[in-house]
Enzyme design. Structure first.
Site, PDB file in Angstrom:
ATOM      1  N   HIS A   1      -0.646   4.398   6.939  1.00 40.66           N
ATOM      2  CA  HIS A   1       0.025   4.974   5.780  1.00 40.66           C
ATOM      3  C   HIS A   1       0.384   6.438   6.016  1.00 40.66           C
ATOM      4  CE1 HIS A   1      -2.939   1.871   4.494  1.00 40.66           C
ATOM      5  NE2 HIS A   1      -1.847   1.365   3.942  1.00 40.66           N
TER       6      HIS A   1
ATOM      7  N   ASP B   1      -3.728   7.515   8.117  1.00 42.81           N
ATOM      8  CA  ASP B   1      -4.838   6.738   8.640  1.00 42.81           C
ATOM      9  C   ASP B   1      -4.440   5.726   9.706  1.00 42.81           C
ATOM     10  OD1 ASP B   1      -3.414   5.012   7.106  1.00 42.81           O
ATOM     11  OD2 ASP B   1      -5.032   4.505   5.718  1.00 42.81           O
TER      12      ASP B   1
ATOM     13  N   SER C   1       0.810  -1.223   0.000  1.00 38.67           N
ATOM     14  CA  SER C   1       0.000   0.000   0.000  1.00 38.67           C
ATOM     15  C   SER C   1       0.838   1.266   0.000  1.00 38.67           C
ATOM     16  CB  SER C   1      -0.928   0.009   1.217  1.00 38.67           C
ATOM     17  OG  SER C   1      -0.196  -0.163   2.414  1.00 38.67           O
TER      18      SER C   1
END
Length: 382
Positions: free
Chosen positions: A349, A346, A49
């Protein structure tokens, strides 16, 4: 048979690679020796991610608001309020943002492709996305996708696809970027492994990552830009969910045992990259110490214009503004007022501001081995 050997054997069987592990090598020019800046025709990215530009979103449903709010103004397949480090890498070469390989809408692969998916690990996880949060698309799967793309794209590059697919030469003139490993470590912690148990499988992770680089080299890949993994012990989702004693918290509030394992992973990765330089004579491999840059940002956040370095910008409640049951985008998980002053987006990340700050530090080669800037990454410098 060791897991790494199994993965190598699986790739050989699935792809029909014969004679040796280094096969199908294109006839390519030697690595440039002139000192001029590199002109990469494309970028092919592998990762999780931290560099996913829409892969997981395309496969399992779009990321909701407020993701993307800072730069795109809407969700854009990234677990971030805006751009990622891979976006800044592409921009620095004047290339468009990379389309996710798994996305079929509005994609253009003429300048490369992004095989990263959020939640990806180097080793396949024996679980589902909904059970664990980790992607079923491991690094090995990303390589299989790349290999299929490598074989099919040049032949399909006709008609309307002329402007949408890379040339055969682009695969040898491309920069291959890697940013993966964090999820392998945290997957161990979330399955209740100790830090020592996680350290025990790090060599196998590095072996598998090294094998993927070898396989890409076999297909003509020559230029590799490899990020190490960041200080996972500073991430809210680790600090909020793991048992951490007061004595394990360092002077800036991060969980030291988890950061030490990340450093161990990075030391083994650096050794492997050095070994690959000896093994792959035409390859230019750059190891990038993202970990040190990120820790410096956490440690001196106020000096660099950031606030509350260990708190998520988008989340809900608690010491770290993180709650795994009320995540970013949920009715209770709303964005902070100034994402540009936050490091973490969040709980897992980084914000666009954090990504941009890190990119600006690594682009000039100050944290690279060998110490060459990104725009010189096509030059072999042992």
């Amino acid at each position: 048979m060791e897991y790494g050997d199994f993965c190598a054997l699986k790739v050989l069987i699935v792809l029909g690679l014969l004679h040796s592990s280094i096969v199908e090598c294109r006839v390519v020019p030697e690595t440039p020796t002139a000192a001029g800046p590199c002109k990469f025709a494309a970028i092919f990215n592998f990762g999780d991610s931290n560099s996913d530009t829409g892969g997981l979103s395309a496969a399992f449903g779009e990321i909701g608001s407020p993701a993307g709010e800072t730069f795109f103004g809407h969700p854009a397949g990234r677990y971030c309020d805006g751009r990622l480090k891979i976006d800044f890498i592409a921009e620095s070469f004047g290339l468009p943002f990379l389309s996710a390989y798994l996305d079929s809408v509005g994609t253009n692969f003429s300048h490369g492709a992004n095989f990263a998916t959020a939640g990806s690990t180097i080793r396949p996880q024996n679980t589902t996305l909904r059970q664990s949060g980790f992607s079923p698309v491991s690094l090995l799967d990303q390589f299989v996708e790349f290999s299929d793309f490598y074989h099919r794209a040049p032949a399909l590059r006709k008609g309307i696809y002329t402007e949408l697919l890379p040339t055969a030469e682009a695969f040898t003139e491309a920069l291959y970027t890697f940013d993966i490993g964090q999820n392998d470590l945290t997957a161990g912690y979330f399955s209740r492994m100790s830090t020592d148990q996680v350290k025990d499988f790090v060599p196998d992770l590095i072996l598998n990552l090294s094998n993927i680089i070898r396989y890409i080299y076999a297909r003509g890949g020559r230029y590799f830009w490899i990020h190490n993994t960041g200080p996972v012990g500073c991430l809210p989702y680790v600090m909020d969910t793991q048992l951490i004693t007061a004595g394990q918290v360092d002077h800036i509030g991060c969980a030291d045992p988890f950061n030490e394992v990340a450093k161990y992973f990075n030391s083994k990765l650096k050794e492997a990259v050095s070994q690959l330089r000896d093994e792959l004579p035409l390859a230019a491999l750059t190891y990038v110490d993202v970990n040190s840059v990120m820790y410096d940002l956490y440690e001196h956040a106020t000096k660099y214009g950031f606030q509350h370095p260990l708190k998520a910008c988008c989340g809900h409640g608690g010491k770290f503004n993180y709650n795994q049951h009320h995540g970013c985008g949920s009715p209770l998980g709303q964005s902070c007022k100034e994402p540009s002053k936050a490091i973490n987006w969040d709980g897992v990340h980084y914000t666009e501001a954090g990504n941009k700050w890190v990119f600006d530090k690594i682009v000039n080669g100050s944290y690279s081995d060998p110490p060459i800037p990104l725009h010189m990454a096509c030059h072999r410098n042992p």
